[in-house]
Design a protein around this motif. Structure first.
Motif, PDB file in Angstrom:
ATOM      1  N   GLU A 195      -1.001 -11.075  32.008  1.00 30.68           N
ATOM      2  CA  GLU A 195      -1.368 -11.920  30.977  1.00 30.68           C
ATOM      3  C   GLU A 195      -2.986 -12.045  30.855  1.00 30.68           C
ATOM      4  O   GLU A 195      -3.460 -12.922  30.015  1.00 30.68           O
ATOM      5  CB  GLU A 195      -0.568 -13.028  30.851  1.00 30.68           C
ATOM      6  CG  GLU A 195       0.925 -12.868  30.452  1.00 30.68           C
ATOM      7  CD  GLU A 195       1.871 -14.192  30.604  1.00 30.68           C
ATOM      8  OE1 GLU A 195       1.206 -15.193  30.734  1.00 30.68           O
ATOM      9  OE2 GLU A 195       3.305 -13.930  30.342  1.00 30.68           O
ATOM     10  N   PRO A 205      -6.607 -11.669  30.094  1.00 28.86           N
ATOM     11  CA  PRO A 205      -7.320 -10.903  29.128  1.00 28.86           C
ATOM     12  C   PRO A 205      -8.640 -10.030  30.047  1.00 28.86           C
ATOM     13  O   PRO A 205      -8.977 -10.793  30.729  1.00 28.86           O
ATOM     14  CB  PRO A 205      -7.867 -11.695  27.996  1.00 28.86           C
ATOM     15  CG  PRO A 205      -7.889 -13.223  28.796  1.00 28.86           C
ATOM     16  CD  PRO A 205      -6.507 -13.025  29.878  1.00 28.86           C
ATOM     17  N   SER A 261      -4.017  -1.189  29.531  1.00 27.33           N
ATOM     18  CA  SER A 261      -4.606  -2.471  29.393  1.00 27.33           C
ATOM     19  C   SER A 261      -5.688  -2.689  28.312  1.00 27.33           C
ATOM     20  O   SER A 261      -5.783  -3.304  27.839  1.00 27.33           O
ATOM     21  CB  SER A 261      -5.190  -2.904  30.958  1.00 27.33           C
ATOM     22  OG  SER A 261      -4.153  -2.963  31.743  1.00 27.33           O
ATOM     23  N   GLY A 268      -5.567  -5.383  25.633  1.00 26.64           N
ATOM     24  CA  GLY A 268      -6.536  -6.294  25.537  1.00 26.64           C
ATOM     25  C   GLY A 268      -6.236  -7.105  26.848  1.00 26.64           C
ATOM     26  O   GLY A 268      -6.990  -8.253  26.920  1.00 26.64           O
ATOM     27  N   TYR A 269      -5.110  -6.888  27.707  1.00 28.52           N
ATOM     28  CA  TYR A 269      -5.124  -7.692  28.871  1.00 28.52           C
ATOM     29  C   TYR A 269      -4.567  -6.827  29.857  1.00 28.52           C
ATOM     30  O   TYR A 269      -3.986  -5.545  29.460  1.00 28.52           O
ATOM     31  CB  TYR A 269      -4.211  -8.946  28.309  1.00 28.52           C
ATOM     32  CG  TYR A 269      -3.078  -8.425  27.751  1.00 28.52           C
ATOM     33  CD1 TYR A 269      -1.723  -8.150  28.554  1.00 28.52           C
ATOM     34  CD2 TYR A 269      -2.780  -8.687  26.306  1.00 28.52           C
ATOM     35  CE1 TYR A 269      -0.414  -8.028  27.838  1.00 28.52           C
ATOM     36  CE2 TYR A 269      -1.529  -8.320  25.670  1.00 28.52           C
ATOM     37  CZ  TYR A 269      -0.430  -7.934  26.354  1.00 28.52           C
ATOM     38  OH  TYR A 269       0.740  -7.445  25.854  1.00 28.52           O
TER      39      TYR A 269
END
Length: 462
Positions: free
Chosen positions: A336, A338, A453, A457-458
């Motif tokens: 999780e 970013p 990823s 965006g994470y």
């Protein structure tokens, strides 16, 4: 019963110099523009000729710009002069140079096996620690300093302390989405960043045998991240098929003779290793680093570890420092976190098979808003092959920059950087503090995970 390494050592040992040091024959020397001109200049100043110029090669890769096009212009202060000095020194020395503009240009450890310069059973040295990459084709490669490169060019030999042997056995089968990078990160996390010190690591077992040659190169590339002397994989029919018709591979009757010899280049049954470690790949998940060395890696779905749970004081202190630098907290969900940047490239993961896997992930997807994404092929030949297959269009359509070949942003040499404090997920091999720029925070992963990823965006594995 001999190991593969013992066979390679036996055929290259010239004489014993002391209890543990030997003089060994060096078959190939490879240089690049960051250190090549230093070694060549050193010999010229001493008026010492290169013994066999035809066995010495040089490429432009480390400090060349991958975004300015194929010119001498580079982001590094003094880089243009270093490139030009290497070009002049290579010409004077009469060695083969893969210059900017040549379709043979690229990262040394990509170009070397790609052209058949590193062949099964050969010894290869280069002033670069990731020379062990060529172990993927059954060659014995190791990094040296500039003075050792001079010695090797002048004499076709080097004094070497004979390393011990370690067998890294990968059992079972990997699941879809699990790559060679995950296999080697798992190994490093298990044995430690110094677990291979003083060893040549042979990668073996069914999961290694099922890898393509380029995946085997990824394993061998990161042997040095365990502090190993080198890494190697035994020769099989996949190796021979890969080497066939490479530019510098033997032909005709010499090819048949070479293949007959190459088929002996594997550890004998019941060969004795000094150490052995086993990795079960059946349940292996993608691995991503959370800290500042490849040892600090965990499965992507796990949480950032708590340093207080480590019993070794030195490891605990390193973990605390790593978390501080990386801006992470114990217990934080790795998947999780970013990211600011996704980078695909380097001598670890920038070959055509890597880019095919990336394109498969990116097809129909877009890079997440706010994420900078860059893809740098490992060689001009890889770039041209990818463009011929339309891979570059898939990668660009997703929102990645598509660049010229070179080491690029794998490391920061005073040139281009991602930016102060940026968080990067990267297909490269090193993540120490400042490796990719001042205060840049690097998470190592496979190209598949980098691509996924980038779109999320994470850090993500889906």
């Amino acid at each position: 019963m001999e190991t593969l390494f013992e066979k390679l050592w036996r055929t290259h040992e010239i004489c014993q110099l002391s209890d543990d040091e030997f003089l060994v024959n060096v078959d190939r020397v490879f240089l690049h523009e960051r250190t090549g001109s230093i070694a060549l200049k050193g010999l010229a100043e001493k008026q010492i000729p290169i013994m066999t110029p035809e066995s010495v090669f040089c490429t432009m890769d480390h400090i060349v710009s991958t975004r300015f096009g194929r010119t001498d212009a580079t982001e590094l202060i003094g880089g243009k002069e270093a490139i030009q000095a290497t070009r002049a020194a290579a010409k004077t020395a009469g060695i083969t140079l893969f210059d900017l503009g040549s379709r043979d240009q690229g990262i040394v450890h990509v170009v070397s096996p790609e052209l058949g310069i590193a062949l099964p059973g050969t010894t290869v040295v280069c002033p670069d620690s990731h020379t062990c990459t060529v172990g993927g084709v059954g060659a014995l490669g190791w990094g040296v300093g500039s003075s050792d490169a001079e010695h090797a060019m002048a004499t076709n030999s080097l004094p070497v302390v004979k390393p011990k042997t370690m067998n890294a056995v990968f059992t079972g089968e990997t699941k879809d989405g699990v790559a060679a990078k995950d296999m080697v990160l798992k190994l490093i996390s298990q044995v430690g960043a110094r677990g291979g010190l003083g060893y040549v690591i042979e990668y073996s077992g069914p999961a290694v045998q099922s890898l393509g040659i380029e995946g085997r190169m990824t394993l061998c590339n990161m042997a040095v991240e365990m502090s190993a002397f080198s890494g190697i994989v035994g020769v099989d029919e996949h190796t021979i098929d890969y080497v066939a018709e490479r530019r510098y591979a033997p032909t005709g009757e010499q090819w048949e003779q070479a293949v007959s010899y190459w088929r002996t280049l594997h550890s004998n049954e019941n060969a004795q290793f000094d150490e052995s470690v086993e990795i079960d790949c059946n349940d292996l998940e993608p691995y991503v680093t959370w800290g500042t060395n490849p040892q600090q890696a965990i499965p992507i779905n796990e949480k950032v570890p708590d340093p207080e749970e480590l019993t070794d004081p030195a490891e605990r202190e390193l973990a605390v420092r790593s978390l501080t630098y990386m801006g992470l907290n114990p217990g934080q969900q790795l998947s999780e976190i970013p990211i600011d940047v996704a980078f695909i490239g380097s001598c670890t993961n920038s070959r055509i098979s890597d880019l095919r896997a990336v394109a498969e992930v990116l097809a129909g997807r877009k890079v997440a808003p706010g994420v900078k994404a860059i893809c740098v092929p490992g060689s001009t030949a890889v770039r041209l092959a990818a463009e011929a297959e339309g891979i570059h269009e898939v990668i660009r359509s997703a929102g990645f920059e598509w660049r010229e070949a070179g080491c690029s942003l794998c490391f920061f040499a005073g040139g281009e950087s991602f930016g102060e404090g940026k968080r990067v997920i990267s297909s490269t091999n090193r993540n120490f503090e400042g490796r990719q720029g001042p205060n840049v925070r690097t998470h190592l992963a496979s190209p598949i995970i980098v691509a996924l990823s980038a779109c999320r965006g994470y850090i993500s594995g889906s």
